[in-house]
Design a protein around this motif. Sequence first.
Motif, mmCIF file in Angstrom:
data_model
loop_
_atom_site.group_PDB
_atom_site.id
_atom_site.type_symbol
_atom_site.label_atom_id
_atom_site.label_comp_id
_atom_site.label_asym_id
_atom_site.label_seq_id
_atom_site.Cartn_x
_atom_site.Cartn_y
_atom_site.Cartn_z
ATOM 1 N N SER A 387 0.869 -1.114 -0.004
ATOM 2 C CA SER A 387 -0.013 -0.018 0.011
ATOM 3 C C SER A 387 0.921 1.313 -0.040
ATOM 4 O O SER A 387 0.285 2.354 0.001
ATOM 5 C CB SER A 387 -0.956 0.016 1.147
ATOM 6 O OG SER A 387 -0.087 -0.014 2.513
ATOM 7 N N ARG A 389 3.000 2.335 2.397
ATOM 8 C CA ARG A 389 3.056 2.897 3.886
ATOM 9 C C ARG A 389 4.472 2.583 4.408
ATOM 10 O O ARG A 389 4.991 3.373 5.459
ATOM 11 C CB ARG A 389 1.930 2.551 4.783
ATOM 12 C CG ARG A 389 0.951 2.993 4.416
ATOM 13 C CD ARG A 389 -0.311 2.915 5.467
ATOM 14 N NE ARG A 389 -0.655 1.497 5.823
ATOM 15 C CZ ARG A 389 -1.606 0.774 5.280
ATOM 16 N NH1 ARG A 389 -2.510 1.492 4.464
ATOM 17 N NH2 ARG A 389 -1.958 -0.532 5.666
ATOM 18 N N GLU A 391 7.173 2.730 2.645
ATOM 19 C CA GLU A 391 8.074 3.734 1.780
ATOM 20 C C GLU A 391 8.550 4.797 2.636
ATOM 21 O O GLU A 391 9.799 5.144 2.722
ATOM 22 C CB GLU A 391 7.587 4.214 0.575
ATOM 23 C CG GLU A 391 8.512 4.353 -0.336
ATOM 24 C CD GLU A 391 7.885 4.824 -2.107
ATOM 25 O OE1 GLU A 391 7.606 3.597 -2.774
ATOM 26 O OE2 GLU A 391 7.635 5.664 -2.468
ATOM 27 N N PRO A 392 7.703 5.639 3.228
ATOM 28 C CA PRO A 392 7.901 6.960 4.086
ATOM 29 C C PRO A 392 9.051 6.666 5.056
ATOM 30 O O PRO A 392 9.618 7.227 5.642
ATOM 31 C CB PRO A 392 6.817 7.679 4.435
ATOM 32 C CG PRO A 392 5.744 6.759 4.058
ATOM 33 C CD PRO A 392 6.146 5.535 3.070
ATOM 34 N N LEU A 394 10.886 3.907 5.330
ATOM 35 C CA LEU A 394 12.174 3.480 5.075
ATOM 36 C C LEU A 394 12.850 4.585 4.275
ATOM 37 O O LEU A 394 14.267 4.850 4.340
ATOM 38 C CB LEU A 394 12.190 2.379 3.795
ATOM 39 C CG LEU A 394 11.648 0.963 4.208
ATOM 40 C CD1 LEU A 394 11.447 -0.095 3.232
ATOM 41 C CD2 LEU A 394 12.747 0.522 5.341
ATOM 42 N N ARG A 400 16.358 -1.440 6.446
ATOM 43 C CA ARG A 400 15.373 -2.564 5.907
ATOM 44 C C ARG A 400 15.276 -3.453 7.260
ATOM 45 O O ARG A 400 14.195 -4.088 7.523
ATOM 46 C CB ARG A 400 15.861 -3.247 4.768
ATOM 47 C CG ARG A 400 15.957 -2.229 3.652
ATOM 48 C CD ARG A 400 14.679 -2.017 2.601
ATOM 49 N NE ARG A 400 15.124 -1.677 1.447
ATOM 50 C CZ ARG A 400 15.040 -2.294 0.356
ATOM 51 N NH1 ARG A 400 14.535 -3.222 0.455
ATOM 52 N NH2 ARG A 400 15.449 -1.652 -0.885
ATOM 53 N N ARG A 539 16.449 -7.418 2.418
ATOM 54 C CA ARG A 539 17.389 -6.478 2.169
ATOM 55 C C ARG A 539 17.769 -6.313 0.767
ATOM 56 O O ARG A 539 18.393 -4.985 0.310
ATOM 57 C CB ARG A 539 18.420 -6.699 3.092
ATOM 58 C CG ARG A 539 19.423 -5.633 3.482
ATOM 59 C CD ARG A 539 20.318 -5.819 4.304
ATOM 60 N NE ARG A 539 21.009 -4.760 4.850
ATOM 61 C CZ ARG A 539 22.056 -4.835 5.985
ATOM 62 N NH1 ARG A 539 22.257 -5.957 6.256
ATOM 63 N NH2 ARG A 539 22.777 -3.687 6.258
ATOM 64 N N ARG A 540 17.896 -7.210 0.016
ATOM 65 C CA ARG A 540 18.514 -7.211 -1.318
ATOM 66 C C ARG A 540 17.517 -6.852 -2.301
ATOM 67 O O ARG A 540 17.799 -6.520 -3.375
ATOM 68 C CB ARG A 540 19.052 -8.438 -1.546
ATOM 69 C CG ARG A 540 20.030 -8.831 -0.690
ATOM 70 C CD ARG A 540 20.432 -10.552 -0.825
ATOM 71 N NE ARG A 540 20.720 -10.825 -1.995
ATOM 72 C CZ ARG A 540 22.003 -10.647 -2.574
ATOM 73 N NH1 ARG A 540 22.868 -10.370 -2.104
ATOM 74 N NH2 ARG A 540 22.043 -11.294 -3.943
ATOM 75 N N ARG A 541 16.115 -6.958 -2.187
ATOM 76 C CA ARG A 541 15.147 -6.749 -3.043
ATOM 77 C C ARG A 541 14.692 -5.138 -3.080
ATOM 78 O O ARG A 541 14.975 -4.532 -2.341
ATOM 79 C CB ARG A 541 13.959 -7.859 -3.034
ATOM 80 C CG ARG A 541 13.109 -7.507 -1.987
ATOM 81 C CD ARG A 541 11.888 -8.242 -2.243
ATOM 82 N NE ARG A 541 10.972 -8.430 -1.113
ATOM 83 C CZ ARG A 541 10.318 -7.667 -0.874
ATOM 84 N NH1 ARG A 541 9.739 -6.334 -1.579
ATOM 85 N NH2 ARG A 541 9.346 -7.577 0.410
ATOM 86 N N ASP A 542 14.043 -5.028 -4.338
ATOM 87 C CA ASP A 542 13.439 -3.863 -4.520
ATOM 88 C C ASP A 542 12.299 -3.602 -3.516
ATOM 89 O O ASP A 542 11.504 -4.808 -3.388
ATOM 90 C CB ASP A 542 12.948 -3.532 -5.871
ATOM 91 C CG ASP A 542 14.158 -3.292 -6.835
ATOM 92 O OD1 ASP A 542 14.979 -2.999 -6.340
ATOM 93 O OD2 ASP A 542 13.808 -3.238 -8.200
ATOM 94 N N VAL A 543 11.977 -2.248 -2.995
ATOM 95 C CA VAL A 543 10.778 -2.088 -2.378
ATOM 96 C C VAL A 543 9.611 -2.073 -3.545
ATOM 97 O O VAL A 543 9.676 -1.317 -4.414
ATOM 98 C CB VAL A 543 10.567 -1.006 -1.519
ATOM 99 C CG1 VAL A 543 9.485 -0.507 -0.951
ATOM 100 C CG2 VAL A 543 11.512 -0.952 -0.444
ATOM 101 N N LEU A 544 8.359 -2.827 -3.270
ATOM 102 C CA LEU A 544 7.380 -2.969 -4.231
ATOM 103 C C LEU A 544 6.458 -1.662 -4.175
ATOM 104 O O LEU A 544 6.434 -0.833 -3.268
ATOM 105 C CB LEU A 544 6.281 -3.729 -3.644
ATOM 106 C CG LEU A 544 6.814 -5.418 -3.596
ATOM 107 C CD1 LEU A 544 5.531 -6.136 -3.094
ATOM 108 C CD2 LEU A 544 7.309 -5.786 -4.834
ATOM 109 N N GLY A 545 6.516 -1.179 -5.549
ATOM 110 C CA GLY A 545 5.632 0.003 -5.578
ATOM 111 C C GLY A 545 4.139 -0.118 -5.454
ATOM 112 O O GLY A 545 3.627 -1.384 -5.409
ATOM 113 N N THR A 546 3.314 0.996 -5.345
ATOM 114 C CA THR A 546 2.178 0.852 -5.200
ATOM 115 C C THR A 546 1.296 0.532 -6.622
ATOM 116 O O THR A 546 1.892 0.880 -7.525
ATOM 117 C CB THR A 546 1.115 2.214 -4.673
ATOM 118 O OG1 THR A 546 1.713 3.195 -5.451
ATOM 119 C CG2 THR A 546 1.778 2.242 -3.248
#
Lengths: 547, 312
Positions: A387, A389, A391-392, A394, A400, A539-546
Amino acid sequence: MSSTTASRGARRSGTAAISGTGVLLRFMVRRDRVRLPAWVLGLTALMGYFVTALEQIYATPEDIRAVAPLLQGPMGALFGGPGYGMEDPRLEHLLAGLYGTYVLVGAGLMSLLTVVRHTRAEEHSGRAELVRAGVVGRHAQLTAALLLTAAMNVAVALLVGLLMTGQGFPGPGSWLFAAAVGAVGLTFAGVAATTVQLSEYPRAAAGAAGAVLGGSFALRALGDMTSEHGNVLSWLSPIGWGQQTAPYVLDRWWPLAISVVAAVLTAALGYALSVRRDVGAGLVPPRLGSARAASWLRSPLALAWRLQRTQVVGWSLALAVAGGAYGAFTGPALEAFEGAPEELLVVLGGTEDIGAGFLAVLALTFGLTVAVYAVLAAQTVRTEETSGRSEPVLAASVSRPAWLGSHLGVVAGAALWLLVVAGLATGVGAAVSVGEPRMLGEMLLATVAYAPAVWVVLALAALLYGGVPRWLPLVWAVVVLALVVGFFGPMLDMPDVAGWLSPFEHVGDHPLEPVSAAGVATLTAVAAAVAVAGVAAYRRRDVLGTG
Amino acid sequence: MTAPVRDLDAPVVEVRDLRKSYGDVVALDGLDLEIGRGEVHGFLGPNGAGKSTTIRILLGLLRHDGGTARVLGGDPWTDAVALHRRLAYVPGDVELWPNLTGGEAMDLLARLRGGTDAARRDELCERFDLDPRKKGRTYSKGNRQKVALVAALASDVELLLLDEPTAGLDPLMEAVFQECIREARAAGRTVLLSSHVLAQVEALADRISIIRDGRIVESGSLQELRHLTRTTVTVLTGRPTDGLAALPGIHDVRTEGGQVTFEVDGAHVAGLMRELAGLEVQAITAHPPTLEQLLLRHYGDGLPAAAEASVR
């Protein structure tokens, strides 16, 4: 004249309120083109699996008679049904009266989730607003959702009926059982139609309807355990109505009338409540909160706790009540076991201590329940990310590992706490009802001993989430495996490796057996290692976008 | 992990040949970007050009496949935690925790960054006309954005990363926002402002980078960009203007009601003025290219694709 105009106006607004239902229904079917057959065929397949498995295990009538005492007693009542036909059971009695209960529960779950998905979830996402701005009546969405759910239940009932008659079971009983599955489903569609009006949140709506489902199961379990063929408690339960049809024994149809009336009344309540609120809003109005954050809300750990607090409190209450109720039943259960035949007592750990065997089963039940909590909590962590949330947080000065570790730590701690609550409540109930104070300590230890097993489940969830987030639901397989092995393992002929794979089979079956220190230590170490691997992967992967 | 060094002359953001793909989809295709200290840098481009991907790489939320990225002298992936103490971020699509109030969310985010200035926060809430007592789920899109803006602007940081921060704000609030960005620049902060709102970038940015299909197609001060582009001139003359079209650097000549309008390349303005001097000019207007024109020139051939993207 004026009355004619008024009635015409009323008639027009009456149909106007549901205009667009047909289009919406087709749209829902299109959206659910995978989900709908998955549920319908899945429930049928579950029943089919029971049929095939039991036919193999109980090849002769003697095999069934051998387990009859176990099924007839409180154990059968706790996990199955009111025990119609268990005096001299045939295969179809086991199927409809015991295993079929889970198909009834499944139909209820399918219905409430489907209604929530197409009503409150749509409103919550804001999509309903787009739809309602079209030529769509105010009741169209709920009506279409209920029609869809009703159709799914009819389909399940038809397929289950065909399956059972196809297997050569008596026709009347088979079709009655199938109708009971559909009727229970309809009732919970109605229940969900009401709960979706109450809160703005789809999760809260599904949770409230799910609580009714869980309460129905517990009510009928208590009723069925206390008296033969149940008592008034069983008759208060929507699942009980389905079971009291007693397929293949009494073959009575009239309890299903209660189900249908309940479905109609709850759905009508839903319609009535829906016109008392705005689109997107709940009936409970939002209140103003604090303009400042509490001073303790200053770390990722504090945030994780703040976000999960409500759930933990809710689960604590539910487990305290359920634990107390089941614990208090230990005394009556032990009396019922008096004079039970030898083979049953062997299953429960021998004649020496039936009470211990009973408590061990309760401890496993609560261990698995808390595992369900852990998986649901892990899914809310994923929702934080999808969702947008996380992201801000991190993007602030939070690493992470600190973010994910905080959430996992809170869930792991809460799981331990919930096991303590369940163990204490059950232990107190058991100790009081039997008059054996030592049962409190035994029950507490037995329940808490499952903490490392729950942690392993949580750690696996973390590993899946850290690696490939959309694979997170696969962790349910471990919970289901543990459930099947734990409860049906002795009855179904399962390979040893299945037992070995379930984390719940390694801590000992306290108070039947001593808690295995080695098992506890190993499971804890495995959980820690898997969780660390999960955090490392995250820690190694991308943070999912919304979106 | 090397400690990020504070070098006042070094660029605050330094990106070279940045590459990022999602499966087969190339999001960034050799992007270069440099932002100096104290500069407000406009980051312009259509949907899907790679603006958000770039910013999320600068935040260490995404890992890049190739090239280099430095933020405040550090590596955005490995030094994320230390760097984030010195920067603040406003996403384009702000999601708040439904059961936390806006005030709680602001305080929390500020504390997670290391500090909070309560007086500044309250002042900004006042200026943005924001009630911090409401629960996250009850805010409109614009108000959610205000919560994130106040949280970012109230923090004492060197770099602000703003990803279309005003998409949901009304013109009044847009003015407040512009004021706040000017104050941030006056305080020596560096700002990366990604935007669709061309007027906003024109009003605020010292330098501009235009991104398209994952790479920077134009970068420089507004003035430099204008120099590269054409000035639109409209003249009313006493003598025939037939010779104009033949001059070098003159494009798109059209006549309307006796007036002649055309575009002239920046390098050929001097030649044009010599020609016009002999034509008895009675009226003349000339205006520099707007950013709309800049964008149209860069995306003119890509408009169908952009329109498609916005429909999705």
